[in-house]
Design a protein around this motif. Structure first.
Motif, PDB file in Angstrom:
ATOM      1  N   VAL A   1      -2.900  -2.120  -7.555  1.00  0.00           N
ATOM      2  CA  VAL A   1      -2.910  -0.665  -7.755  1.00  0.00           C
ATOM      3  C   VAL A   1      -3.657   0.084  -6.654  1.00  0.00           C
ATOM      4  O   VAL A   1      -3.180   1.113  -6.168  1.00  0.00           O
ATOM      5  CB  VAL A   1      -3.503  -0.325  -9.143  1.00  0.00           C
ATOM      6  N   ILE A   2      -4.797  -0.405  -6.234  1.00  0.00           N
ATOM      7  CA  ILE A   2      -5.642   0.355  -5.298  1.00  0.00           C
ATOM      8  C   ILE A   2      -4.959   0.614  -3.958  1.00  0.00           C
ATOM      9  O   ILE A   2      -4.970   1.750  -3.485  1.00  0.00           O
ATOM     10  CB  ILE A   2      -7.028  -0.297  -5.150  1.00  0.00           C
ATOM     11  N   PRO A   3      -4.341  -0.359  -3.304  1.00  0.00           N
ATOM     12  CA  PRO A   3      -3.661  -0.026  -2.044  1.00  0.00           C
ATOM     13  C   PRO A   3      -2.509   0.977  -2.213  1.00  0.00           C
ATOM     14  O   PRO A   3      -2.291   1.822  -1.361  1.00  0.00           O
ATOM     15  CB  PRO A   3      -3.131  -1.378  -1.549  1.00  0.00           C
ATOM     16  N   ILE A   4      -1.801   0.879  -3.341  1.00  0.00           N
ATOM     17  CA  ILE A   4      -0.699   1.813  -3.579  1.00  0.00           C
ATOM     18  C   ILE A   4      -1.225   3.219  -3.838  1.00  0.00           C
ATOM     19  O   ILE A   4      -0.651   4.208  -3.393  1.00  0.00           O
ATOM     20  CB  ILE A   4       0.159   1.330  -4.773  1.00  0.00           C
ATOM     21  N   CYS A   5      -2.324   3.308  -4.544  1.00  0.00           N
ATOM     22  CA  CYS A   5      -2.891   4.616  -4.917  1.00  0.00           C
ATOM     23  C   CYS A   5      -4.131   4.936  -4.081  1.00  0.00           C
ATOM     24  O   CYS A   5      -5.112   5.454  -4.598  1.00  0.00           O
ATOM     25  CB  CYS A   5      -3.238   4.609  -6.396  1.00  0.00           C
ATOM     26  N   SER A   6      -4.085   4.637  -2.807  1.00  0.00           N
ATOM     27  CA  SER A   6      -5.284   4.818  -1.964  1.00  0.00           C
ATOM     28  C   SER A   6      -5.461   6.273  -1.557  1.00  0.00           C
ATOM     29  O   SER A   6      -5.394   6.639  -0.388  1.00  0.00           O
ATOM     30  CB  SER A   6      -5.197   3.928  -0.730  1.00  0.00           C
ATOM     31  N   ASN A   7      -5.709   7.103  -2.531  1.00  0.00           N
ATOM     32  CA  ASN A   7      -5.926   8.530  -2.265  1.00  0.00           C
ATOM     33  C   ASN A   7      -7.181   9.010  -2.986  1.00  0.00           C
ATOM     34  O   ASN A   7      -7.178  10.055  -3.620  1.00  0.00           O
ATOM     35  CB  ASN A   7      -4.710   9.341  -2.684  1.00  0.00           C
ATOM     36  N   THR A   8      -8.246   8.261  -2.848  1.00  0.00           N
ATOM     37  CA  THR A   8      -9.489   8.552  -3.549  1.00  0.00           C
ATOM     38  C   THR A   8      -9.979   9.977  -3.329  1.00  0.00           C
ATOM     39  O   THR A   8     -10.417  10.638  -4.251  1.00  0.00           O
ATOM     40  CB  THR A   8     -10.601   7.570  -3.091  1.00  0.00           C
ATOM     41  N   HIS A   9      -9.887  10.464  -2.114  1.00  0.00           N
ATOM     42  CA  HIS A   9     -10.446  11.785  -1.820  1.00  0.00           C
ATOM     43  C   HIS A   9      -9.431  12.909  -1.919  1.00  0.00           C
ATOM     44  O   HIS A   9      -9.772  14.063  -1.706  1.00  0.00           O
ATOM     45  CB  HIS A   9     -11.069  11.791  -0.424  1.00  0.00           C
TER      46      HIS A   9
END
Length: 197
Positions: free
Chosen positions: A115-123
């Motif tokens: 999930v994290i690489p696909i949704c790497s839009n933290t900011h």
């Protein structure tokens, strides 16, 4: 095409941006309005940070109800990822930090790694909140009235533009430049002031 845009932003625009902002600040100093710019900038940044924190708390409260976890413990675990993302403005660069912090909250490793690489839009949300807040402040400084419908249109378009730029450092700011002029009618001076703040 994405690589060309990314390299152009990283090699040309971002290195020249501090020089552009410095000359704009010098111009504001010469006109005697630098105190207004700096005072407004500090207030706007503070407001944006507070709104981002409130947004995160609401998000984590909702997620914790679903996952049956302590939201504040999860927020504490992910704090290093948020601070790193806030300081370098690139969610793609902090994927390893985000993954490590997520695992501390009890997320299964296979899920986190997927999930994290696909949704790497933290900011992304924080950038959108800060840009929308700053645009309202700049419009106020220049005496521009923004109708509510136009403001909502800009905020939604800014959120869409932010989705397209998580892998480029400072990309959300660059993606907003066209929207500022086309939707809100910002002049070059207003856009420059927003970038400086």
């Amino acid at each position: 095409f994405r690589e060309i845009i990314t390299k152009t932003i990283q090699a040309v625009i971002l290195p020249l941006l501090p020089i552009y902002i410095f000359t704009m600040i010098c111009e504001k100093s010469a006109k005697g309005v630098i105190d207004v710019v700096l005072g407004t900038g500090a207030k706007v940044i503070g407001t944006g940070v507070v709104l981002s924190i409130l947004y995160l708390i609401v998000q984590y409260l909702i997620a914790s109800l679903i996952a049956r976890k302590n939201p504040f413990r999860c927020l504490y675990n992910i704090l290093p990822a948020y601070l790193t993302g806030f300081s370098i403005c690139s969610s793609a660069a902090i994927i390893p930090v985000t993954t490590k912090c997520t695992l501390k909250s009890g997320v299964r490793e296979d899920i986190a790694n997927f999930v994290i690489p696909i949704c790497s839009n933290t900011h992304m949300c924080g950038s959108t909140i800060k840009l929308v807040t700053t645009s309202v402040a700049v419009a106020y400084l220049f005496g521009v009235d923004i109708p509510l419908a136009l403001f909502i249109n800009f905020a939604l378009m800014q959120a869409i533009a932010a989705v397209s730029s998580p892998g480029v450092m400072g990309g959300v700011l660059m993606a907003s430049v066209g929207l500022l002029g086309s939707i809100l009618g910002f002049t070059e001076e207003m856009t420059a002031l927003l970038m400086a703040i």
